[in-house]
Design a protein around this motif. Structure first.
Motif, PDB file in Angstrom:
ATOM      1  N   PRO A  40       0.827  -1.219   0.000  1.00 35.04           N
ATOM      2  CA  PRO A  40       0.000   0.000   0.000  1.00 35.04           C
ATOM      3  C   PRO A  40       0.856   1.263   0.000  1.00 35.04           C
ATOM      4  N   TRP A  41       0.365   2.274  -0.686  1.00 35.28           N
ATOM      5  CA  TRP A  41       1.015   3.569  -0.610  1.00 35.28           C
ATOM      6  C   TRP A  41       0.828   4.146   0.783  1.00 35.28           C
ATOM      7  N   THR A  42       1.763   4.915   1.223  1.00 33.29           N
ATOM      8  CA  THR A  42       1.688   5.537   2.546  1.00 33.29           C
ATOM      9  C   THR A  42       1.833   7.047   2.405  1.00 33.29           C
ATOM     10  N   GLY A  43       1.691   7.747   3.530  1.00 30.65           N
ATOM     11  CA  GLY A  43       1.870   9.193   3.536  1.00 30.65           C
ATOM     12  C   GLY A  43       0.850   9.897   2.662  1.00 30.65           C
ATOM     13  N   GLU A  44       1.302  10.892   1.911  1.00 33.82           N
ATOM     14  CA  GLU A  44       0.424  11.682   1.055  1.00 33.82           C
ATOM     15  C   GLU A  44      -0.276  10.824   0.005  1.00 33.82           C
ATOM     16  N   SER A  45       0.360   9.707  -0.394  1.00 30.35           N
ATOM     17  CA  SER A  45      -0.215   8.870  -1.440  1.00 30.35           C
ATOM     18  C   SER A  45      -1.121   7.769  -0.901  1.00 30.35           C
ATOM     19  N   ALA A  46      -1.288   7.700   0.417  1.00 36.35           N
ATOM     20  CA  ALA A  46      -2.135   6.655   1.003  1.00 36.35           C
ATOM     21  C   ALA A  46      -3.566   6.793   0.500  1.00 36.35           C
ATOM     22  N   VAL A  47      -4.267   5.681   0.483  1.00 37.80           N
ATOM     23  CA  VAL A  47      -5.634   5.649  -0.028  1.00 37.80           C
ATOM     24  C   VAL A  47      -6.529   6.606   0.757  1.00 37.80           C
ATOM     25  N   GLY A  48      -7.458   7.238   0.053  1.00 34.60           N
ATOM     26  CA  GLY A  48      -8.425   8.094   0.717  1.00 34.60           C
ATOM     27  C   GLY A  48      -9.442   7.266   1.486  1.00 34.60           C
ATOM     28  N   ALA A  49     -10.013   7.862   2.531  1.00 33.69           N
ATOM     29  CA  ALA A  49     -10.925   7.121   3.406  1.00 33.69           C
ATOM     30  C   ALA A  49     -12.122   6.564   2.653  1.00 33.69           C
ATOM     31  N   ASN A  50     -12.582   7.260   1.632  1.00 31.70           N
ATOM     32  CA  ASN A  50     -13.760   6.825   0.876  1.00 31.70           C
ATOM     33  C   ASN A  50     -13.464   6.744  -0.617  1.00 31.70           C
ATOM     34  N   GLN A  51     -12.217   6.491  -0.956  1.00 33.96           N
ATOM     35  CA  GLN A  51     -11.815   6.452  -2.358  1.00 33.96           C
ATOM     36  C   GLN A  51     -12.409   5.210  -3.029  1.00 33.96           C
ATOM     37  N   PRO A  52     -13.181   5.371  -4.081  1.00 29.63           N
ATOM     38  CA  PRO A  52     -13.790   4.207  -4.737  1.00 29.63           C
ATOM     39  C   PRO A  52     -12.727   3.294  -5.338  1.00 29.63           C
ATOM     40  N   TYR A  53     -12.921   1.990  -5.183  1.00 28.75           N
ATOM     41  CA  TYR A  53     -12.018   1.028  -5.798  1.00 28.75           C
ATOM     42  C   TYR A  53     -12.810  -0.152  -6.334  1.00 28.75           C
ATOM     43  N   GLN A  54     -12.209  -0.831  -7.300  1.00 27.63           N
ATOM     44  CA  GLN A  54     -12.872  -1.975  -7.910  1.00 27.63           C
ATOM     45  C   GLN A  54     -12.771  -3.209  -7.020  1.00 27.63           C
ATOM     46  N   HIS A  55     -13.698  -4.120  -7.217  1.00 25.96           N
ATOM     47  CA  HIS A  55     -13.646  -5.386  -6.502  1.00 25.96           C
ATOM     48  C   HIS A  55     -13.960  -6.517  -7.464  1.00 25.96           C
ATOM     49  N   GLY A  56     -13.707  -7.742  -7.011  1.00 31.68           N
ATOM     50  CA  GLY A  56     -13.986  -8.914  -7.821  1.00 31.68           C
ATOM     51  C   GLY A  56     -15.412  -9.409  -7.622  1.00 31.68           C
ATOM     52  N   TYR A  57     -15.769 -10.418  -8.416  1.00 28.39           N
ATOM     53  CA  TYR A  57     -17.124 -10.958  -8.369  1.00 28.39           C
ATOM     54  C   TYR A  57     -17.069 -12.486  -8.431  1.00 28.39           C
ATOM     55  N   SER A  58     -17.777 -13.134  -7.512  1.00 25.37           N
ATOM     56  CA  SER A  58     -18.090 -14.541  -7.700  1.00 25.37           C
ATOM     57  C   SER A  58     -19.345 -14.616  -8.566  1.00 25.37           C
ATOM     58  N   VAL A  59     -19.712 -15.818  -8.986  1.00 28.10           N
ATOM     59  CA  VAL A  59     -20.926 -15.943  -9.784  1.00 28.10           C
ATOM     60  C   VAL A  59     -22.147 -15.507  -8.985  1.00 28.10           C
ATOM     61  N   THR A  60     -22.192 -15.857  -7.706  1.00 29.11           N
ATOM     62  CA  THR A  60     -23.339 -15.438  -6.891  1.00 29.11           C
ATOM     63  C   THR A  60     -23.394 -13.917  -6.762  1.00 29.11           C
ATOM     64  N   ASP A  61     -22.230 -13.272  -6.656  1.00 25.77           N
ATOM     65  CA  ASP A  61     -22.196 -11.807  -6.645  1.00 25.77           C
ATOM     66  C   ASP A  61     -22.746 -11.255  -7.962  1.00 25.77           C
ATOM     67  N   LEU A  62     -22.301 -11.871  -9.046  1.00 26.50           N
ATOM     68  CA  LEU A  62     -22.648 -11.387 -10.377  1.00 26.50           C
ATOM     69  C   LEU A  62     -24.151 -11.487 -10.623  1.00 26.50           C
ATOM     70  N   LEU A  63     -24.737 -12.592 -10.248  1.00 27.30           N
ATOM     71  CA  LEU A  63     -26.175 -12.765 -10.448  1.00 27.30           C
ATOM     72  C   LEU A  63     -26.982 -11.760  -9.640  1.00 27.30           C
ATOM     73  N   ARG A  64     -26.423 -11.312  -8.539  1.00 31.10           N
ATOM     74  CA  ARG A  64     -27.081 -10.341  -7.677  1.00 31.10           C
ATOM     75  C   ARG A  64     -26.741  -8.906  -8.082  1.00 31.10           C
ATOM     76  N   TRP A  65     -25.839  -8.740  -9.039  1.00 24.88           N
ATOM     77  CA  TRP A  65     -25.253  -7.425  -9.333  1.00 24.88           C
ATOM     78  C   TRP A  65     -26.298  -6.412  -9.784  1.00 24.88           C
ATOM     79  N   ASN A  66     -26.166  -5.248  -9.196  1.00 23.32           N
ATOM     80  CA  ASN A  66     -26.953  -4.083  -9.555  1.00 23.32           C
ATOM     81  C   ASN A  66     -26.050  -2.897  -9.258  1.00 23.32           C
ATOM     82  N   PRO A  67     -25.800  -2.026 -10.241  1.00 22.44           N
ATOM     83  CA  PRO A  67     -24.862  -0.922  -9.953  1.00 22.44           C
ATOM     84  C   PRO A  67     -25.296  -0.063  -8.783  1.00 22.44           C
ATOM     85  N   ALA A  68     -26.596  -0.072  -8.478  1.00 25.25           N
ATOM     86  CA  ALA A  68     -27.066   0.716  -7.339  1.00 25.25           C
ATOM     87  C   ALA A  68     -26.562   0.168  -6.014  1.00 25.25           C
ATOM     88  N   ASP A  69     -26.108  -1.100  -6.007  1.00 24.50           N
ATOM     89  CA  ASP A  69     -25.575  -1.687  -4.779  1.00 24.50           C
ATOM     90  C   ASP A  69     -24.186  -1.165  -4.438  1.00 24.50           C
TER      91      ASP A  69
END
Length: 893
Positions: A40-69
């Motif tokens: 992980p980056w540290t100091g000034e480059s450390a991740v923001g507290a609410n910085q959006p990031y991507q995540h992975g998906y299992s098939v069960t996640d995918l079937l449930r997927w809704n961008p509003a989630d």
């Protein structure tokens, strides 16, 4: 993939939270970072507290997927449309004899393969940024991603790579920043589907093949929907666990549904079409061919990525087999190169193995695929050191061109991708503009003025890369070319230029050295149409002494590609005191097409020592006013002073009118993107004006849209805490204006909406809301005093809810119980008790048994359990990440 699993090579990765960053500082001090670590980056480059990031998906996640989630979904979409590449023009290629139709896939880590920090941009110069789009046709982000909801603190960067006790999705999406950059260069962007016996726990390909009542595949439909929502183009399917023979026809139909949905699909050379066994053919033949073109179904995928242990005989046979199926092997058969593991010393024969892909005439027989070309950064020990980035740049240039310095003679046996794949271009139409911006910097300049002293990395604003790095024809000593990132940059030792920085963005292109003969510097392959109003301008600075040299534009016209038309820039031998712009009128060439664009540095009467010129901007305009209109509807959607974050939105214009939007705080540059949303971290200003400028295809800039804020008019020191009893307590310091305060709480998960708004006296310092959700969703609490600036905090509702494990999820045959993954978003472990005793379950990588099924780490085989007694009581206890438990009796009383 075979013999190279990305998750194996990345023993450590970057993750968020201040506590984790502090722990990592200790780890790095005590042990040092291995070359393949991604911390992980540290100091000034450390991740923001609410910085959006991507995540992975299992098939069960995918079937449930809704961008509003997903609270960050809108900030993780790619918006740049795929640009059309110019028709091939062999006469302006570096090697005119090289066929232009040989395609290339690069499957590699994006900014750094981060598990929890896959962001489209951040404030770090030493992030890896790909700079050779001109040789690629497809880009796929190759690395593991934890599924949504995995707590960041579950990641232990000190543990062995086999000891990641959380779930990785079978699907990871391409980084949206990389998709935008790919599309700007005419390259398609692919997500990755990956199944193996270890890496994805109990996730299995069979979950893909479940049909609906109409016979279709709901997972395939979701994959099409996800790709279209997030703006990418298809999938690389890496099936590295055995497929049951009976499932093979259905798997092909699944792939065909993806393809029929308008997506590009590439299959990996891993499965025997008859037996379903893992079988790496290392060539295209009847064993794997039906996964591309099936004689009964037709085309089920677009291409295949061949495993690496091929030779000339196998590749010759591959071309012949493809031709027999009516396929173009330069588009459908990709000869795989294991870049990450073997780097510049490919082991397949004594010389560069890609020579085996050449026919008797020296032309490639098949397409090319590389896995892990990001090794130039990821496996470099000093990759996070800003001063060492020069070495990363040299390594990348060597991989793609054969020489770290861009010379014509390769270094060692590795000859570079450019020997086999012709350079391509999207630069067409009647306008073009560049600031030689590589997509990151140690600071930022705006029209030659330092507009931010902070480092940054944002491939979204990367200019179209210089086509040839480098192609310099010199009558004497060739000048050296480099990207100049300013006074804080450490160039390679072979350079001795004065560090200037950029005109716009983070870098300029510097030419330096001894000028003792004319240098023709070819920059861009193009198909630009000239009109009566066409004008070509160059913004440059020349810090070296005045001399009798001269800069000239070098145009190669399509009508006479053997000739370089030289157009002088008067007075360009004079030393400048800053940036200057000189132009030439091209009306005399109206109706002509420019097939290549460059610069001639003409020598003087005597050799000139220490010559230097920095190229800051180059623009072709067609005489029409293409200045974009001022952006509309600029809004601050979230201002979070307590965590130093800012979220913006506006109305986006079409890509034909706007290439990017630049965001400023007053005159300080905050970032840029082609989008209608933007996130800023380390935002500590207490008042000011946000300015948004649209930049057109010809480099022209719109008037700024503005919106102001003043935290002196807003409640300060806002804090909020949600409790399990359904209450939420907020506190703040009221502003001096005494205006009534409006407090609003809303759920960030809009698929489970919650909103409550209350009006409070201006003297209020806090309040408690009742009846708020207790489902663990994120919330946004906003406070506004009268018409003043709204300020906000984000948090999570308390989590007391858990759904029990459904009895329908277990199959019981006599005394044998087969458990399946709960179709729930929020669960962590499943404990199975037989008469009160926990059953034991094997984990992936042979990491030892656990007294529960652990999400992402229990093997599929271990989920089938034979109970010790036919009359015993069997109970399932499901536990979520928050520690909530629910019990289901599966047998007995």
């Amino acid at each position: 993939m075979a013999r190279s699993h990305r998750t194996r090579r990345r023993a450590v990765t970057r993750a968020g939270t201040a506590a984790l960053a502090a722990m990592l500082a200790v780890v790095l001090t005590a042990t040092g970072a291995a070359a393949s670590d991604t911390l992980p980056w540290t100091g000034e480059s450390a991740v923001g507290a609410n910085q959006p990031y991507q995540h992975g998906y299992s098939v069960t996640d995918l079937l449930r997927w809704n961008p509003a989630d997903d609270t960050g979904a809108e900030l993780l979409r790619a918006k740049v449309p795929l640009q059309q590449r110019n028709a091939a023009n062999a006469a302006t290629q570096r090697n005119p004899a090289l066929p232009a139709g040989t395609q290339l896939l690069t499957l590699a880590g994006d900014y750094g393969n981060a598990f929890f920090e896959s962001h489209p941009y951040t404030n770090e110069f030493s992030q890896y940024l790909f700079n050779y789009w001109q040789y690629a046709d497809f880009y796929g982000s190759w690395h593991g991603m934890p599924t949504q909801g995995v707590p960041v603190n579950y990641y232990d960067p000190t543990a062995d790579w086999r000891e990641k006790w959380f779930e990785f999705g079978m699907l990871n999406l391409p980084n949206p920043g990389y998709t935008n950059a790919a599309h700007a260069n005419g390259v398609r962007s692919l997500g990755c589907i990956f199944f193996s016996d270890n890496d994805r726990g109990d996730q299995a390909y069979s979950e893909l093949l479940v049909r609906d009542a109409a016979g279709g595949f709901p997972v395939a439909a979701k994959l099409v929907q996800v790709a279209k929502f997030y703006g990418f183009d298809g999938y690389f399917v890496n099936q590295e666990s055995r497929v049951a023979p009976a499932d093979i026809p259905a798997y092909k139909q699944f792939l065909k549904q993806l393809r029929d949905g308008g997506l590009y699909v590439q299959w990996y050379d891993s499965i025997d079409n008859s037996t379903g066994a893992i079988s790496y053919q290392n060539e295209f033949n009847a064993v794997n061919g039906p996964f591309v073109r099936d004689l009964r179904l037709g085309d089920v995928s677009d291409s295949i990525f061949l495993n690496y242990w091929w030779n000339r005989t196998k590749l010759t046979s591959s071309k012949s087999y493809a031709a027999g199926l009516g396929l173009d092997s330069r588009k459908s058969v990709f000869a795989g190169v294991e870049a990450g593991q073997y780097q510049f010393n490919q082991p397949y024969n004594l010389e560069d193995n890609l020579e085996d892909n050449l026919d008797a005439g020296g032309a490639p027989m098949n397409a090319i695929a590389t896995l892990g070309a990001d090794f130039v950064s990821s496996d470099y020990a000093n990759k996070t050191d800003d001063a060492a980035q020069r070495d990363v740049f040299d390594r990348e240039r060597r991989w793609w061109t054969g020489s770290s310095a861009g010379a014509t003679t390769p270094e060692g046996t590795w000859k570079g991708i450019s020997k086999y794949v012709a350079e391509r271009s999207v630069i067409g139409g009647t306008t073009f503009a560049t600031s030689f911006n590589t997509g990151h910097g140690l600071s930022t300049w705006t029209k030659g003025r330092l507009s931010s002293p902070k480092e940054w990395g944002n491939i979204n604003v990367q200019d179209i890369p210089v086509t040839w790095q480098w192609w310099i024809d010199a009558a004497g000593t060739p000048l050296s070319a480099d990207f100049d990132y300013g006074p804080a940059y450490t160039p390679a030792s072979r350079f001795s230029y004065q560090k200037i920085g950029a005109y716009n963005g983070g870098s300029s292109l510097v030419l330096s050295g001894t000028l003792d003969g004319d240098n023709t510097v070819r920059l861009y392959k193009t198909d630009l149409q000239l009109a009566k109003g066409s004008n070509l301008s160059l913004t440059y600075t020349k810090p070296s002494a005045s001399d009798d040299s001269e800069l000239r534009f070098g145009l190669v016209l399509a009508s006479d590609p053997a000739k370089v038309v030289q157009l002088p820039l008067a007075g360009s031998g004079e030393r400048t005191t800053g940036w200057t712009t000189r132009s030439v009128d091209l009306s005399a060439y109206a109706g002509q097409r420019v097939a290549a664009l460059g610069l001639v540095v003409a020598a003087g009467a005597r050799p000139i020592q220490g010559y230097q010129v920095n190229l800051g901007a180059l623009a072709l305009r067609d005489g029409k006013d293409r200045t974009p209109a001022a952006p509309q509807d600029l809004r601050i959607t979230q201002l979070l002073p307590e965590t130093g974050e800012l979220f913006l939105s506006w109305k986006r214009a079409g890509y034909d009118k706007v290439r990017r939007y630049d965001v400023y705080l007053d005159d300080t540059y905050l970032g840029g993107i082609y989008d209608d949303v933007y996130y800023v971290k380390r935002f500590t200003a207490t008042s000011g004006t946000i300015r948004l400028v649209a930049v057109g295809p010809d480099g022209s800039e719109s008037p700024a849209a503005t919106t102001s804020f003043d935290l002196a008019t807003a409640p300060a020191k806002v804090k909020a805490s949600a409790k399990p009893d359904g209450t939420l307590t907020a506190s703040w310091t009221p502003p001096a204006n005494g205006r009534p305060v409006t407090l609003k709480v809303q759920s960030l998960d809009t698929s489970r909406p919650y909103s409550k708004e209350v009006e409070l006296p201006g003297t209020s310092t806090g309040t408690t809301l009742t009846g708020v959700p207790v489902n663990g969703d994120g919330y946004l609490l906003t406070l506004r005093a009268g018409p003043g600036t709204a300020t906000a905090v984000r948090g999570k509702f308390a989590d007391t809810e858990i759904s029990p494990y459904p009895a329908s999820a277990v199959k019981i045959s006599g005394n044998t119980f087969t458990f399946s993954r709960p179709a729930l978003a929020d669960w962590h472990t499943l404990t199975i008790l037989e008469d009160g005793q926990a059953k034991s379950f094997a984990t992936t990588y042979g990491s030892g048994a656990k007294p529960y099924i652990i999400r992402g780490r229990t093997t599929r085989a271990a989920e089938t359990v034979t109970m010790s007694s036919a009359s015993s009581k069997v109970v399932a206890v499901l536990e979520d990440y928050a520690g909530n438990k629910a019990t289901t009796v599966l047998r007995g009383n």
